[in-house]
Design a protein around this motif. Structure first.
Motif, mmCIF file in Angstrom:
data_model
loop_
_atom_site.group_PDB
_atom_site.id
_atom_site.type_symbol
_atom_site.label_atom_id
_atom_site.label_comp_id
_atom_site.label_asym_id
_atom_site.label_seq_id
_atom_site.Cartn_x
_atom_site.Cartn_y
_atom_site.Cartn_z
ATOM 1 N N VAL A 1 -2.936 -3.410 4.470
ATOM 2 C CA VAL A 1 -3.295 -4.274 3.347
ATOM 3 C C VAL A 1 -2.862 -5.690 3.696
ATOM 4 C CG1 VAL A 1 -1.129 -3.817 2.122
ATOM 5 C CG2 VAL A 1 -3.134 -4.574 0.841
ATOM 6 N N GLY B 1 0.839 -1.191 0.000
ATOM 7 C CA GLY B 1 0.000 0.000 0.000
ATOM 8 C C GLY B 1 0.871 1.237 0.000
ATOM 9 N N ILE C 1 -2.287 0.527 -4.686
ATOM 10 C CA ILE C 1 -1.870 -0.773 -4.176
ATOM 11 C C ILE C 1 -1.080 -1.477 -5.282
ATOM 12 C CG2 ILE C 1 -2.635 -3.017 -3.330
ATOM 13 C CD1 ILE C 1 -5.075 -1.663 -2.154
ATOM 14 N N SER D 1 -7.941 -4.280 2.188
ATOM 15 C CA SER D 1 -7.220 -3.036 2.482
ATOM 16 C C SER D 1 -8.115 -2.090 3.270
ATOM 17 C CB SER D 1 -6.758 -2.361 1.177
ATOM 18 O OG SER D 1 -7.871 -1.962 0.389
ATOM 19 N N VAL E 1 -2.787 4.182 2.070
ATOM 20 C CA VAL E 1 -3.313 2.873 2.455
ATOM 21 C C VAL E 1 -2.640 2.497 3.773
ATOM 22 C CG1 VAL E 1 -3.647 0.481 1.777
ATOM 23 C CG2 VAL E 1 -3.585 2.283 0.031
#
Length: 952
Positions: A383, A340, A346, A394, A380
């Protein structure tokens, strides 16, 4: 007020300011002369003299010393006369004679020692993935000094593994050889092995300091079982070192300990794959893969490291290993990594180790490419791979869990969670997800239905503030009629490592008996699940709850919230002003009524802060206080005016208005106003304090633009008395203890408001922003907390660490009856409403108690947790009918009293005990039904089992 009265009052205020400035200069010169002539005092010893009228006694602890009152203050009125002969006897009866060191040592030995600081409860969950054990029956989390084991069947705490209070847990992991054991590492270099099912400590290892992470594997060589620890140490603020330590499983002796990698900006995340054949680490935008070059069972195994640059900053990562067939149909190890990034994308690298090896053999091959997915707007935060590798899960700041199906590219969403998702794990069985949210809570979901079946929440306070920075105080109160309920104004989202202070938008009700959040609701508008950025990309500002108070009967709640638009948006509206905030600030005073059926607070009256009649600028509410004897609140505004607020029943056409249940409806309005200050810009206060006397008949007021303390009758609004008490520029914290008034500004003063005498005064060498003051009417004591200066620490490594001193006083002596220095800063100090002692919340979101051995808090802290296999059954039964109804013991948290009142048979269960047969039957009831079964139906089934009836 006429012009002559205004001018006379202005001259009086100016004269007071001038006299105190001269007094302050004279005191500074006396201090310089005393420092030049006298020896240096040890800052760690006790006081060695008693305050007298003729001299100022030096301090040995550097924080608390006797205050010599200025002559101008001594010569005021008899109500302000300082340290008479009788008061000197109260302070020790020594008059003008100075105590010898022998007498001082006797006093030190005679200090009462029955008061103590309890072990810490609650706390902030550390920044690491949670652990699910025993087919998802137990959830393991860690706070600063404890490892906590929760039952997912009832979300209750069943085990606590506690370290020393000076340790700081940095990571925890399961043991490879025994699933009932865990390894815990601390920042000081300590590694502890615990049996979490029994709470027994098994082994300890001591490594070099600044240990950040740990991972453990095992191997066999020459019929000897060896365990291997992978440790990540902090070498400098930017450099981390990975070391490999081996030891025999039968002993705690370390055989080897050598470094295998050292890199700048390396994080504390590490993943061990395929029995230590491969290691995965990352640093900023670099990915490191270590491959074992010898047998992985060999304790002296070393690694070959390969590095790959990632197009973007890495914020989260996960890796998995599986078998893959080569062109010759031979099985080989394949490593898949999902990353992430900071921009919300991603990246997926399939079989990356095999591709790196081929790239080394044939440099002409194309660069290693990745698959790219993008949905998140911001970074992010977590994940993870699914167990079969067909899905990716995620989460981030959007409060949405996203499930990516890799074959089809479709997405599945679980939206509107309570906060950002910081950590997410998939259980070993694949049937559950555990989500660590940014509001200091953990939720456990089923993977098939995405429905929560366990929820654990602790105090959701701000991140620890930087030393020396001033931040607003945490608003926390203890419920007067329910002493186990702690109410706090908390932010909706506090991401780990956030530099900015979040706005308090929610009211959290925390059950300190059950150590669990019992209720939470919004007090102002918030952007938890909505788009929280404006068209220019800047975050949308939320209102901030600045004050929270509860009425004496616990039926009414008063809150104050403020909101100010960004300054850039106001430049065109107010081009002539340098400071735009006061012209557009919104301040609201809200009154809430308790809804006993839903356990929530309902908004009754919303009042916009009244604008000053003497200025066009909106006024802020500087302080809010509740009357301890009747339904009444008092506020002080930034223009110096005080408002007294009371509730009145609503009437329409002469008849009272009632709700659907027949209860009367009320509205709040002010009944009295008091004008204190002159309408001058220089005298406009920016900080003030209010305090009611225990009988509610007197309201004491102080501000930072006046050296006076005013005593007001709240019924009439008249100023009954005005007293010189504080220093200009520093307002006084106020509290009443019976008929005594305790004030703190630059010094601590205790006044007898009946006789007008000053009992004693002590100087505090501390920042006023770090001072807390509270009084307990039950034990006739008051507590003071001071933030110590950094230079007072003796050890060099502790000079930058904030420390606080907790002191306890009574009205008989100027010497504290209890004193202790603790690490960190104290955020809140509250007197316990129904017993002796105080509740303290520190900057680690931990709750500690200043208590005596005889109170119920000491008993609750000493109670051991039940056996692990019995805990889910007992705790579930207690949740339904309460331990008191069965065993006759004290409360263990929240009891569903409404269920007991619905059926009188619940009161007849006292003779029934916990027999093995009953526990087995109850276990069938609880294990065969969902956790969201209605309470009434579940209660009827429990009663049927106890009576020998059927479950139908």
């Amino acid at each position: 007020m006429s012009n002559g009265e205004v001018s006379n009052l202005k001259r009086a205020v100016d004269a007071a300011f001038g006299s105190e400035r001269n007094e302050h200069k004279s005191k500074q010169s006396r201090r310089k002369r005393s420092k030049a002539s006298g020896p240096q005092q040890d800052s760690a010893q006790e006081l060695n003299s008693i305050p007298t009228k003729s001299q100022t006694s030096p301090s040995r602890n550097g924080t608390l010393k006797a205050l010599q009152l200025p002559k101008a203050l001594q010569s005021q009125s008899p109500a302000e006369n300082a340290l008479s002969a009788s008061q000197s006897r109260e302070l020790g009866g020594q008059g003008l004679r100075k105590h010898s060191k022998k007498t001082s040592r006797k006093q030190k030995r005679s200090l009462p020692s029955e008061w103590s600081i309890s072990a810490a409860e609650a706390g902030r969950f550390i920044d690491q993935d949670p652990i699910l054990m025993q087919t998802d029956r137990y959830l393991i989390l860690a706070v600063r000094t404890q490892v906590l084991v929760y039952s997912t069947q009832n979300s209750r705490l069943v085990r606590s593994l506690r370290l020393d209070e000076h340790e700081k847990i940095t990571s925890y992991t399961t043991c490879a050889t025994n699933e009932n054991c865990i390894l815990v590492s601390t920042y000081s270099g300590l590694v502890v092995q615990w049996d979490w099912t029994t709470g027994q400590e098994i082994k300890q290892w001591r490594f070099s300091a600044k240990l950040l992470a740990i991972s453990e594997q095992s191997g066999i060589q020459d019929d000897t079982i060896y365990s291997t620890m992978l440790l990540i140490h902090e070498v400098t603020s930017k450099t981390r070192r990975v070391s490999l330590a081996t030891f025999q499983d039968s002993s705690a002796e370390i055989i080897t300990n050598k470094a295998i990698l050292e890199e700048n900006q390396l994080t504390s995340w590490i993943r061990v794959l395929d029995k230590r054949r491969c290691l995965v680490l990352y640093a900023y935008n670099k990915l490191f893969l270590g491959q074992a070059v010898r047998r992985p069972e060999d304790p002296a195994s070393v690694y070959t490291w390969r590095e790959i640059a990632v197009p973007g900053r890495i914020t989260s990562i996960d890796a998995r290993s599986h078998s893959s067939s080569s062109s010759t149909n031979k099985k080989r190890l394949a490593i898949d990594i999902v990353i992430g990034c900071l921009d919300g994308s991603i990246l997926i690298y399939d079989d990356i180790l095999f591709k790196l090896i081929n790239k080394e053999k044939n440099p002409r091959e194309e660069d290693i490419a990745s698959r790219r997915l993008h949905w998140h707007r911001n970074e992010v935060l977590t994940v993870k791979w699914s167990l079969d590798g067909n899905y990716i899960i995620s989460g981030g700041h959007e409060t949405v869990m996203v499930i990516w199906q890799l074959d089809t590219g479709q997405q599945q969403f679980l939206p509107h969670l309570s906060a950002a998702i910081q950590h997410l794990i998939v259980s070993d069985t694949g049937s559950s997800y555990a989500l660590h949210l940014a509001d200091n809570s953990v939720m456990v979901l089923s993977t098939s239905e995405l429905e929560p079946f366990a929820y654990v929440s602790s105090l959701n306070l701000q991140q620890p503030r930087l030393h020396g920075k001033q931040t607003r105080r945490i608003q926390a109160i203890l419920h007067h009629t329910d002493p186990t309920s702690l109410l706090l104004a908390v932010p909706a989202d506090v991401p780990s490592g956030a530099a900015s202070q979040g706005k308090a938008t929610l009211l959290q009700t925390y059950d300190i008996g059950a150590q669990q959040q019992s209720h939470r609701q919004a007090l102002v508008r918030n952007n938890i699940t909505a788009l929280n950025v404006d068209p220019s990309g800047k975050p949308v500002q939320e209102p901030d709850v600045t004050h929270v108070k509860i009425s004496y009967d616990g039926k009414w709640l008063a809150t104050v919230d403020e909101w100010a638009p960004p300054a850039d948006d106001l430049k065109t509206l107010y081009p002539a002003h340098d400071d735009y905030t006061p012209h557009a600030k919104e301040t609201f005073l809200k009154f809430w009524a308790k809804n006993t059926s839903t356990r929530s607070w309902q908004l009754v009256t919303k009042i916009e802060c009244p604008h000053s009649t003497r200025s066009t600028i909106a006024c802020s509410i500087l302080y809010l206080e509740a009357n301890p004897q009747r339904t009444e609140f008092a506020t002080i505004l930034s223009d110096g005016s005080i408002y007294i607020w009371t509730a009145k029943s609503r009437h329409r056409n002469g008849l009272p208005v009632k709700d659907q249940s027949g209860s009367p409806l009320y509205t709040w309005s002010y009944t009295q106003t008091v004008e204190l200050l002159i309408p001058l810009k220089k005298l406009t206060p920016t900080a003030s304090a209010l305090c009611y006397s225990p009988d509610g008949s007197v309201l004491a007021v102080s501000s930072n633009k006046s050296s006076f303390i005013h005593f007001i009758d709240p019924l009439t609004g008249n100023v009954q008395h005005t007293q010189r008490g504080s220093h200009p520029g520093l307002f006084s914290y106020l509290t009443f203890l019976n008929h005594h008034l305790i004030t703190i500004s630059k010094d601590l003063r205790v006044y007898n408001t009946v006789s007008g005498d000053l009992l004693y005064a002590l100087a505090l060498n501390s920042s006023v922003s770090g001072v807390h003051l509270a009084a307990n009417q039950l034990d006739q004591t008051f507590a003071v907390v001071c933030l110590l200066p950094a230079f007072m620490s003796k050890e060099k490594e502790d000079k930058d660490k904030a420390k606080s001193q907790i002191m306890l006083f009574n009205l008989k002596s100027a010497s504290p009856i209890f004193r202790k220095i603790v690490d960190g800063t104290v955020e809140t100090l509250l007197p316990l409403p129904s017993e002796s002692g105080y509740l303290i919340i520190n900057d680690e979101a931990e709750i500690v108690y200043l208590k005596q051995p005889g109170n119920s808090l000491a008993k609750r802290n000493d109670v051991g947790l039940p056996a692990l296999e019995d805990a889910p059954k007992r705790m579930e039964l207690e949740e339904i009918i309460g331990r008191r109804s069965i065993e006759g013991a004290g409360p263990v948290g929240h009891m569903v009293n409404s269920v007991e009142k619905e059926d009188e048979s619940a009161q007849k269960m006292q003779p029934i005990g916990y027999t093995h047969k009953t526990q087995s039957s109850l276990s069938d009831v609880f294990n065969n039904h969902a956790t969201n079964l209605p309470v009434r139906e579940l209660f009827e089934q429990v009663v049927a089992v106890l009576r020998g009836g059927s479950e139908g």
